[in-house]
Design an enzyme around this catalytic site. Sequence first.
Site, mmCIF file in Angstrom:
data_model
loop_
_atom_site.group_PDB
_atom_site.id
_atom_site.type_symbol
_atom_site.label_atom_id
_atom_site.label_comp_id
_atom_site.label_asym_id
_atom_site.label_seq_id
_atom_site.Cartn_x
_atom_site.Cartn_y
_atom_site.Cartn_z
ATOM 1 N N ASP A 51 2.449 3.432 7.968
ATOM 2 C CA ASP A 51 0.980 2.570 7.842
ATOM 3 C C ASP A 51 1.327 0.874 7.215
ATOM 4 O O ASP A 51 1.767 0.421 5.750
ATOM 5 C CB ASP A 51 -0.096 3.279 6.719
ATOM 6 C CG ASP A 51 -0.184 3.430 7.413
ATOM 7 O OD1 ASP A 51 -1.752 2.815 8.048
ATOM 8 O OD2 ASP A 51 -0.339 4.826 7.518
ATOM 9 N N ASP B 92 0.405 -0.705 -0.080
ATOM 10 C CA ASP B 92 -0.110 0.367 -0.055
ATOM 11 C C ASP B 92 0.919 1.119 -0.272
ATOM 12 O O ASP B 92 0.650 1.683 0.561
ATOM 13 C CB ASP B 92 -0.643 0.440 1.121
ATOM 14 C CG ASP B 92 -1.869 1.313 1.048
ATOM 15 O OD1 ASP B 92 -2.229 1.800 0.065
ATOM 16 O OD2 ASP B 92 -2.762 1.177 1.978
ATOM 17 N N ARG C 95 0.070 9.149 0.927
ATOM 18 C CA ARG C 95 -0.947 9.073 2.138
ATOM 19 C C ARG C 95 -0.032 8.187 3.268
ATOM 20 O O ARG C 95 -0.787 8.142 4.367
ATOM 21 C CB ARG C 95 -2.263 8.566 1.500
ATOM 22 C CG ARG C 95 -2.649 7.108 1.170
ATOM 23 C CD ARG C 95 -4.105 7.076 0.883
ATOM 24 N NE ARG C 95 -3.891 5.446 0.411
ATOM 25 C CZ ARG C 95 -4.102 5.074 -0.940
ATOM 26 N NH1 ARG C 95 -3.721 6.421 -1.295
ATOM 27 N NH2 ARG C 95 -3.686 4.331 -1.110
ATOM 28 N N ASN C 96 0.177 7.691 2.625
ATOM 29 C CA ASN C 96 0.951 6.682 3.773
ATOM 30 C C ASN C 96 2.702 6.664 3.899
ATOM 31 O O ASN C 96 3.353 6.067 4.660
ATOM 32 C CB ASN C 96 1.107 5.050 3.517
ATOM 33 C CG ASN C 96 -0.448 4.655 3.204
ATOM 34 O OD1 ASN C 96 -0.986 5.240 4.533
ATOM 35 N ND2 ASN C 96 -0.937 3.518 2.736
HETATM 36 P P1 AMP Z 1 -2.548 6.582 10.786
HETATM 37 O O1 AMP Z 1 -3.719 6.292 11.089
HETATM 38 O O2 AMP Z 1 -1.622 6.397 10.690
HETATM 39 O O3 AMP Z 1 -2.838 6.836 8.951
HETATM 40 O O4 AMP Z 1 -2.592 8.365 11.116
HETATM 41 C C1 AMP Z 1 -3.846 9.382 11.010
HETATM 42 C C2 AMP Z 1 -2.897 10.693 10.435
HETATM 43 O O5 AMP Z 1 -2.249 10.983 11.933
HETATM 44 C C3 AMP Z 1 -1.702 10.835 10.059
HETATM 45 O O6 AMP Z 1 -2.469 10.701 8.516
HETATM 46 C C4 AMP Z 1 -0.678 12.062 10.403
HETATM 47 O O7 AMP Z 1 -1.607 13.145 9.856
HETATM 48 C C5 AMP Z 1 -0.531 11.510 11.776
HETATM 49 N N1 AMP Z 1 0.241 10.663 11.888
HETATM 50 C C6 AMP Z 1 0.745 9.495 12.280
HETATM 51 N N2 AMP Z 1 1.818 8.712 13.085
HETATM 52 C C7 AMP Z 1 2.281 10.492 13.059
HETATM 53 C C8 AMP Z 1 3.761 10.588 13.608
HETATM 54 N N3 AMP Z 1 4.199 9.737 13.829
HETATM 55 N N4 AMP Z 1 3.956 12.504 13.434
HETATM 56 C C9 AMP Z 1 3.034 12.703 13.089
HETATM 57 N N5 AMP Z 1 1.991 12.702 12.894
HETATM 58 C C10 AMP Z 1 1.413 11.025 12.436
#
Ligand code: AMP
Length: 412
Positions: A187, A169, A173-174
């Site tokens: 991700d 994936d 976005r990831n």
């Molecule tokens: P995810 O569930 O991993 O898709 O995370 C959701 C959102 O949280 C992402 O789209 C980022 O904007 C933010 N996010 C996730 N991990 C991080 C990180 N390590 N540092 C900063 N923002 C994060």
Amino acid sequence: MDVITIPLFAGQTNRVKTYVDPHTYEDPRQAVKEFTKEIDVSCITIEAVIGGGEFGDVCKGKLRMPNKGDMCVAIKTLKPGASERNRLEFLTEASIMGQFEDPNVIFLEGVVTKSNPIMIVTEYMENGSLDTFLRANDGKLTVMQLLGMLRGIASGMTYLSEMSYIHRDLAARNILVNEDLVCKVADFGLSREVEYDTSEGAYTTRGGKIPVRWTAPEAIAFRKFTSASDVWSFGVLMWEVISYGERPYWNWSNQDVIKAVDRGYRLPPPMDCPEAVHQLMLDSWQKDRKNRPKFAAVRNTIDRLMQSPELLRKLAKPITASMTDPEMPEVTSHMTVSQWLQLIKMDRYTEAFAQKGVHNMEQVAWLTFADLQEMGVTLVGHQKKIMSSVQSLRARLEGSTSPLHVSEGFLV
Ligand code: AMP
């Protein structure tokens, strides 16, 4: 006295570790124990909610490490009341991440499982996810900066592929971006062997979900996911980066994308894309996966381009989205200005064009950057999008270039 010498690294070879799929453990909790570090919840301070993940909130906070001071971290929490299955899936991401250590792969600090809510703690990435970052910075970065970001992602993917990890994936976005614009692959949450669900996923005939626009044809057709299919996705990610977060294949339906790609259609170069960069995209979209470059080769090519900027000087022939879409009419002088603006998704400026007295496409063909400025089109990305379409319309009106067709150039 005899001196016994013991090799410092007895038994160690240079071979890269191989990734272990947590799903192969009978008890997934064992994988969590083996690959992650338990953090005491008293070391964590949550400061703000920054997003929503699949299983609960994503927060920004501090992690206090003995003798190390405070460190900024991202904290993913599992929402209260989650099922045991969700809890295991949530922690599976941590047991995957915990096996990786590379400057271009998101780093896992540890997990909190001994108290509720359970948490996954990773390094904090100030600029958030790459797709959002690119859209917010449309037109503001240099080609060198964009390539530097792609170089990082290719390097992270080289590491992961050498560990025999297949991402499945890979998409903007990831990817997460830190304050120095370093990009890291993130991700790992989608359970690899079981069906998964993302906003981009479309059901296949066999019930699994696949992010169609980013996925290689053989992975869509018969689920042949390999590092070579990850390279295909990387090509699409390159296209996303160079076009500042444009949606691959625009508003086409998934079925249209599958059909067009199968017929040999490939995404055209985004605006201001060096020809050599588009060529690397086309290489990673070779139909036969054996002919695609490996990630190490992709990274080396990007390195070479960055070291010899003269290789970037020649820009690929720009083609506007509307002209490459087999389903869409060509931009012609017979359209109304408002139809044309809709076609290039710039219809937010319809009123401004009318006020400036631009009422037909002959007038459009002679617009300049200065005219756009006057009309209030100040975003560089929007100016480029409009001017690129204006220029091809002008070329067509002057008859100096043959009309561009889908069959030109990007059918492979
Ligand atoms: P995810 O569930 O991993 O898709 O995370 C959701 C959102 O949280 C992402 O789209 C980022 O904007 C933010 N996010 C996730 N991990 C991080 C990180 N390590 N540092 C900063 N923002 C994060």
